[in-house]
Design an enzyme around this catalytic site. Sequence first.
Site, PDB file in Angstrom:
ATOM      1  N   ASP A  68       0.822  -1.212   0.000  1.00 18.25           N
ATOM      2  CA  ASP A  68       0.000   0.000   0.000  1.00 18.25           C
ATOM      3  C   ASP A  68       0.852   1.257   0.000  1.00 18.25           C
ATOM      4  O   ASP A  68       2.072   1.205   0.156  1.00 18.25           O
ATOM      5  CB  ASP A  68      -0.964  -0.008   1.203  1.00 18.25           C
ATOM      6  CG  ASP A  68      -0.287  -0.380   2.525  1.00 18.25           C
ATOM      7  OD1 ASP A  68       0.956  -0.411   2.582  1.00 18.25           O
ATOM      8  OD2 ASP A  68      -1.000  -0.642   3.503  1.00 18.25           O
ATOM      9  N   ASP A 136      -7.869  -2.819  14.086  1.00 18.07           N
ATOM     10  CA  ASP A 136      -9.241  -3.145  13.679  1.00 18.07           C
ATOM     11  C   ASP A 136      -9.282  -4.359  12.746  1.00 18.07           C
ATOM     12  O   ASP A 136     -10.312  -4.635  12.127  1.00 18.07           O
ATOM     13  CB  ASP A 136      -9.909  -1.927  13.007  1.00 18.07           C
ATOM     14  CG  ASP A 136      -9.194  -1.471  11.733  1.00 18.07           C
ATOM     15  OD1 ASP A 136      -8.177  -2.096  11.347  1.00 18.07           O
ATOM     16  OD2 ASP A 136      -9.654  -0.488  11.115  1.00 18.07           O
ATOM     17  N   HIS A 138      -7.380  -4.768  10.019  1.00 17.17           N
ATOM     18  CA  HIS A 138      -7.098  -4.505   8.602  1.00 17.17           C
ATOM     19  C   HIS A 138      -5.765  -5.114   8.181  1.00 17.17           C
ATOM     20  O   HIS A 138      -4.852  -5.283   8.984  1.00 17.17           O
ATOM     21  CB  HIS A 138      -7.193  -3.015   8.259  1.00 17.17           C
ATOM     22  CG  HIS A 138      -6.083  -2.131   8.716  1.00 17.17           C
ATOM     23  ND1 HIS A 138      -6.271  -1.084   9.595  1.00 17.17           N
ATOM     24  CD2 HIS A 138      -4.771  -2.095   8.395  1.00 17.17           C
ATOM     25  CE1 HIS A 138      -5.129  -0.454   9.778  1.00 17.17           C
ATOM     26  NE2 HIS A 138      -4.193  -1.044   9.077  1.00 17.17           N
ATOM     27  N   GLU A 143      -9.655  -1.967   5.076  1.00 15.04           N
ATOM     28  CA  GLU A 143     -10.347  -1.707   6.326  1.00 15.04           C
ATOM     29  C   GLU A 143     -11.586  -2.604   6.460  1.00 15.04           C
ATOM     30  O   GLU A 143     -12.042  -3.195   5.470  1.00 15.04           O
ATOM     31  CB  GLU A 143     -10.765  -0.228   6.369  1.00 15.04           C
ATOM     32  CG  GLU A 143      -9.595   0.753   6.409  1.00 15.04           C
ATOM     33  CD  GLU A 143      -8.979   0.898   7.798  1.00 15.04           C
ATOM     34  OE1 GLU A 143      -9.106  -0.030   8.636  1.00 15.04           O
ATOM     35  OE2 GLU A 143      -8.355   1.950   8.060  1.00 15.04           O
TER      36      GLU A 143
HETATM   37  C1  GLP Z   1      -0.743   0.376   8.593  1.00 17.02           C
HETATM   38  C2  GLP Z   1      -0.340  -0.451   7.386  1.00 17.02           C
HETATM   39  C3  GLP Z   1      -0.542  -1.912   7.639  1.00 17.02           C
HETATM   40  C4  GLP Z   1       0.036  -2.290   8.986  1.00 17.02           C
HETATM   41  C5  GLP Z   1      -0.684  -1.555  10.070  1.00 17.02           C
HETATM   42  C6  GLP Z   1      -0.160  -1.881  11.458  1.00 17.02           C
HETATM   43  O1  GLP Z   1      -2.065   0.760   8.592  1.00 17.02           O
HETATM   44  N1  GLP Z   1      -1.016  -0.073   6.192  1.00 17.02           N
HETATM   45  O2  GLP Z   1       0.070  -2.651   6.594  1.00 17.02           O
HETATM   46  O3  GLP Z   1      -0.070  -3.672   9.187  1.00 17.02           O
HETATM   47  O4  GLP Z   1      -0.516  -0.181   9.855  1.00 17.02           O
HETATM   48  O5  GLP Z   1       0.957  -1.109  11.716  1.00 17.02           O
HETATM   49  P1  GLP Z   1       1.971  -1.361  12.893  1.00 17.02           P
HETATM   50  O6  GLP Z   1       2.793  -2.527  12.492  1.00 17.02           O
HETATM   51  O7  GLP Z   1       2.780  -0.096  12.969  1.00 17.02           O
HETATM   52  O8  GLP Z   1       1.171  -1.609  14.112  1.00 17.02           O
END
Ligand code: GLP
Length: 243
Positions: A68, A136, A138, A143
């Site tokens: 992404d 959440d 995702h 989402e």
């Molecule tokens: C973002 C990314 C996800 C990731 C998520 C969790 O929203 N788009 O790919 O898994 O955050 O992030 P973190 O690993 O910092 O908790």
Amino acid sequence: MIKVIKVEDYQQVSEEAFKVMKEVVANNPKAVLGLATGSSPIGLYKLMIADHNENGTSYKDITTFNLDEYVGLPVEHPESYYSFMHRNLFDHIDINEENIHIPSSLGDDLQKNCDDYNAAMADWQVDIQLLGIGSDGHIGFNEPGTPFDSVTHITDLKESTIVDNARFFDNDISKVPTQAITMGISNVMSAKKILMVANGKNKAQAIFDTINGPVTEEVPASILQKHNDVVIIVDREAAALLD
Ligand code: GLP
């Protein structure tokens, strides 16, 4: 089928994830890696860099597809996922820049960028898709409510995701982009193998729902129950609600 590996702390999550990743890269120097951003994979990326430096593991014939990218950040912004990936991995290994794919949020035809990304992905088989997980549930920026058959698309970030990610933007939610381009869930599911890493108590409910909950679009990661080769590595806090 989901294999769950429970370990003690974040360092161990990264070490176990590295073993899985290393096996794929060692067995196939031309492997296609699906990569992820967020804080969760950083420890794994550090181990991949150390292994490259110490053991000469090469990425010169590796191809990558990132999940992404934020909409509205120039690529040179330190929190763009383009910058993140270069800073945390690509600048420190021998990967060919032309083998790197990250969704582009440049230009004014974002739908075309999505279509181009899907077309590029269609030419490749991802060998291993790395995932973090949002609080959440995702994956990528898919989402809750995203259709399971979705492909790369433009998405609005949920309020909870904007709040979670504000820590990367001076804790100022007004600086967090509100949209992103993300691989869809069906793109993620088409990988041969999926490796998810999660740590911290903020992830415990999402991990429980992913592994034990119903398969529902309200918990995007729950679709992983339908994939035949998933490894989820969790620390003690993220595993807290598992039995
Ligand atoms: C973002 C990314 C996800 C990731 C998520 C969790 O929203 N788009 O790919 O898994 O955050 O992030 P973190 O690993 O910092 O908790």
